[in-house]
Design an enzyme around this catalytic site. Structure first.
Site, PDB file in Angstrom:
ATOM      1  N   ASP A  31     -10.545   1.854  -3.311  1.00 18.98           N
ATOM      2  CA  ASP A  31     -11.025   1.615  -1.954  1.00 18.98           C
ATOM      3  C   ASP A  31     -12.546   1.591  -1.904  1.00 18.98           C
ATOM      4  OD1 ASP A  31      -8.604   1.311  -0.700  1.00 18.98           O
ATOM      5  OD2 ASP A  31      -8.450   3.395  -0.044  1.00 18.98           O
TER       6      ASP A  31
ATOM      7  N   ASP B 216       0.829  -1.204   0.000  1.00 18.88           N
ATOM      8  CA  ASP B 216       0.000   0.000   0.000  1.00 18.88           C
ATOM      9  C   ASP B 216       0.864   1.255   0.000  1.00 18.88           C
ATOM     10  OD1 ASP B 216      -2.331   1.455  -0.001  1.00 18.88           O
ATOM     11  OD2 ASP B 216      -3.182   0.474   1.758  1.00 18.88           O
TER      12      ASP B 216
END
Length: 756
Positions: A548, A478
């Site tokens: 997301d 990430d």
């Protein structure tokens, strides 16, 4: 042959299966671009060049009849200071302060196979399925040499481009702008498709007219960004999914980039793509060379779908070297939306146990397992397992999950650090920040200086220690903030403009070391969702978390926009809870599952809270996905109905096996009205003269693609339907006359709220 050379005419022609690209050295030594389009016979197209007067535009000193202005001529690699008044591909400041580089033709070389770059990822060839043309240009006064590389993938209709700049002089120069490609089209009225967005709303499709104003777009976020994607398309006004000319461009790079598109004064068009923002500069010392990131381009004369197929095939087969590219991938369950930071090892094991019942193969432990992290304000950089929180060692937890028959994955955010961390306390000088100023924060975190070798080594050691301590088979990598403090304590003030690129080089170096050391680990990229969805990351990671935003209806647009350049096999997509955590929407499980199937498919919810009936339904979808994964990953993808068309109340897409033997069609209703019309849909990519079975009905491919299918009137919330077509065997004349076709396996499967 893919590369044809006429030495007498200094004519260079690149041939792919369906396209031709041609350049020629002009009378003053400049390299002109003649043609890129539908494949034609090898002939000199220089008769197309503008040969009129240069009305009040600068022209070369050697011109005796006032012709040859470079602002009017189609150039292969336009440069600053030469009279070209459009967007240039190379801007250089010489040691004497002058901004000029006047490149003339020096020579060429044809190489077997595909060139490669030393510090940057690039496409590669298999068994010499590509050829390379290298053309060398030189400025004899500045003593700067530029090598233009063209990698020709003939069967894939793809051409890659790269640039290497060498300083052969005795003085340092400053590179101010370096583009990977420039393309001049002599005439034509074009539209531009680009993909803009923001967090949780990435890669929105936007089609605009190309105008005489310069359209500039890109990213200065330090990453390729959700704001704009490096992939974009130039196309004729009348081009559709199935018809018309279109050109696609993309960049194998994960940092700041710039693209331009403009209509010239004489209706010629130019696009450029490469490194860029207002702060970029690079000091090129005597004897040094600089590699510009690779660009890739393709042309289709049969519409946008074929253009997408060209990119999909090349990305799947010639970019990433992971073993997972051509093999099955696990269905995963991620605990993030189930627990966020609030978990123990016991809770994770409960989720994994329940996920085994729905067919998941891989459990992924997300953020919160390291240091003293209980929220997003601490511990980034401290990549040591919090055994107190887990209640056991990582190896013990992984062993228990492996005993369920499941693999184990883990989340990292290596490029970031919190002020409240052991790493920051020990090495505050490792953080990007301006002198004497407090740093900006995003999600409570700062950015490590990835240009530092010490930072790379630290992260390599910490990640390796974790991977070596347990049987970890997956990493979610990430990166959750834009980069704004572009200042490194390792660089002098005059070289701070190099930091953006040095950061990306350091990132690639670390990823390369890790993926080589752990070839059996599946790496998935993520950056606040899909903010770094680009070819550079895909060179190391075969899949990227697309957004997301896990809401299935929002994902219709996000995944649609992403699919123009990137294959389904690269798009991370999960079934999440309803109501959705990002927008609160309530959506049927079957709709969430079918949208997630247009990606790598997994789950992002607390399985322990699912009813037995829901678990049974989830298991059926998991099993179905595993049966069709090979087709969806390797087949051809078709946009049937666009979510960006406001006249549509449904979205539809289709995947067709390469041999056209079977196909999966998915439709999702996005709105319903009273007294609704029937939904009609035309399929694509089938064999016209073949017969296909859908449930108990048999149709010709010709009928399905031209007359289409009638679906029932939708009634309900966000209904979906999916069905599989299977091609029937070809029957001989006697079988057709005297026998019924043999019974075929009914592969059409629907669950729950559907319409058909």
């Amino acid at each position: 042959m893919a590369i044809l050379i006429n030495d007498d005419k200094k004519l260079f022609t690149l041939q792919t299966r369906n396209s031709t690209y041609q350049m020629k050295v002009g009378e003053f030594g400049y390299l002109y671009h003649l043609y890129y389009g539908k494949r034609i016979d090898h002939q000199d197209l220089s008769y197309l060049l503008y040969d009129g007067p240069s009305h009040f535009t600068p022209y070369p000193y050697e011109s005796k009849n006032r012709v040859g202005s470079l602002t009017l001529m189609p150039q292969e690699f336009p440069t600053v200071g030469t009279g070209d008044l459009g967007s240039v591909a190379l801007d250089v400041e010489n040691a004497d302060g002058t901004r000029i580089i006047d490149l003339k033709y020096k020579g060429y070389e044809v190489l077997a196979g595909k060139y490669s770059l030393t510090e940057l990822p690039s496409f590669y060839s298999h068994n010499n399925d590509a050829q390379t043309l290298k053309i060398t240009l030189v400025d004899v006064i500045s003593d700067i040499e530029v090598e233009l590389y063209y990698g020709v993938f003939e069967d894939k209709d793809v051409i890659t481009r790269a640039v290497v700049i060498s300083n052969l002089s005795e003085n340092a120069i400053q590179l101010k702008k370096t583009q990977s490609l420039s393309l001049d089209l002599i005439s034509g009225q074009y539209d531009l498709i680009h993909f803009h967005g923001r967090w949780a709303d990435e890669r929105n499709f936007e089609r605009v007219s190309l105008t005489h104003n310069v359209t500039t777009f890109g990213s200065d976020y330090g990453i390729s960004s959700a704001k704009e994607n490096p992939g974009f398309i130039l196309l004729n006004k009348d081009t559709t999914e199935e018809t018309g000319d279109c050109y696609g461009f993309n960049l194998v790079y994960s940092g700041n980039f710039q693209a331009t598109a403009e209509l010239g004064t004489l209706e010629q068009s130019r696009v450029t793509l490469g490194l860029g923002d207002n702060e970029f500069s690079w000091q090129l010392d005597p004897g040094a060379m600089f590699e510009v990131p690779e660009a890739v381009m393709s042309f289709s004369s049969t519409g946008l779908t074929q253009l997408s197929h060209n990119f999909h095939d090349a990305i799947r087969e010639n970019l990433c070297r992971s073993k997972y590219i051509n093999g099955p991938r696990p269905v995963l369950i991620n605990n993030w939306e189930a627990t966020y930071f609030d978990f123990t090892g016991k809770k994770l094991l409960e989720i994994a146990t329940a996920a085994k019942d729905i067919g998941a193969d891989l459990f992924v432990m997300d953020d919160g397992w390291f240091g003293k992290r209980s929220d997003d304000n601490s511990s980034l950089g401290d990549w040591f397992v919090n055994e107190q929180k887990l209640g056991c060692s990582l190896n013990e937890l992984v062993t228990k999950i492996n005993a369920l028959g499941m693999e184990f994955g883990i989340w990292f955010e290596p490029e970031m650090v919190n002020e409240d961390s052991e790493l920051y306390n020990a090495h505050p000088d490792w953080v990007l920040n301006f002198p004497h100023r407090r740093p900006l924060l995003s999600r409570g975190q700062m950015v490590l200086d990835m240009s530092k070798e010490a930072v790379q080594n630290y992260l390599f050691d910490r990640i390796s220690d974790v991977l070596d301590s347990a049987n970890v088979s997956y990493i979610k990598w990430d990166m959750n903030r834009p980069i704004t403090e572009w200042y490194s304590k390792d660089l002098t003030d005059s070289r701070q403009g190099e930091l953006q690129h040095r950061y990306v080089l350091g990132l690639y170096k670390l990823l390369g070391r890790l993926t080589r050391r752990y070839p059996d680990v599946l790496f998935e990229g993520c950056s606040s969702g899909g903010a770094r969805f680009d070819l550079g990351m895909l060179a190391y990671e075969p899949q990227i978390w697309t957004s997301d935003n896990t809401d299935a209806i929002n994902r219709l647009k996000i995944q649609y926009g992403t699919s123009f350049f990137y294959p389904i096999s690269t798009m991370g997509s999960h079934v999440s809870a309803s109501p959705n955590h990002q927008n609160g929407r309530v959506t049927p499980f079957e709709t969430r599952a079918n949208v997630a199937m247009a990606g790598t498919f997994g789950y992002e919810l607390d399985v322990t809270k699912m009813s037995d009936a829901d678990k049974k339904q989830a298991k059926a979808y998991t099993d179905f996905y595993k049966r069709v994964q090979e087709m969806t990953f390797e087949g051809d993808y078709y946009h049937l109905v666009s979510p960006f068309d406001r006249d549509n109340d449904a979205v539809a897409w289709q995947i067709v096996a390469k041999d056209q033997s079977k196909s999966l069609v998915t439709i999702v209703a996005t709105d319903v009205v009273g007294n609704p019309p029937f939904v009609y849909i035309k399929l694509r990519g089938l064999k016209s003269n073949a017969k296909y079975k859908i449930k108990d009905n048999i149709y010709s491919g010709d009928a399905l693609m031209n007359a289409g299918l009638k679906l029932m009137q939708p009634k309900g919330n966000y209904l979906q339907n999916k069905f599989i077509l299977k091609k029937l065997p070809i029957l001989n004349e006697l079988e057709v006359r005297f026998c019924r076709p043999p019974q075929q396996e009914n592969l059409a499967e629907t669950h729950g709220s559907t319409w058909s």
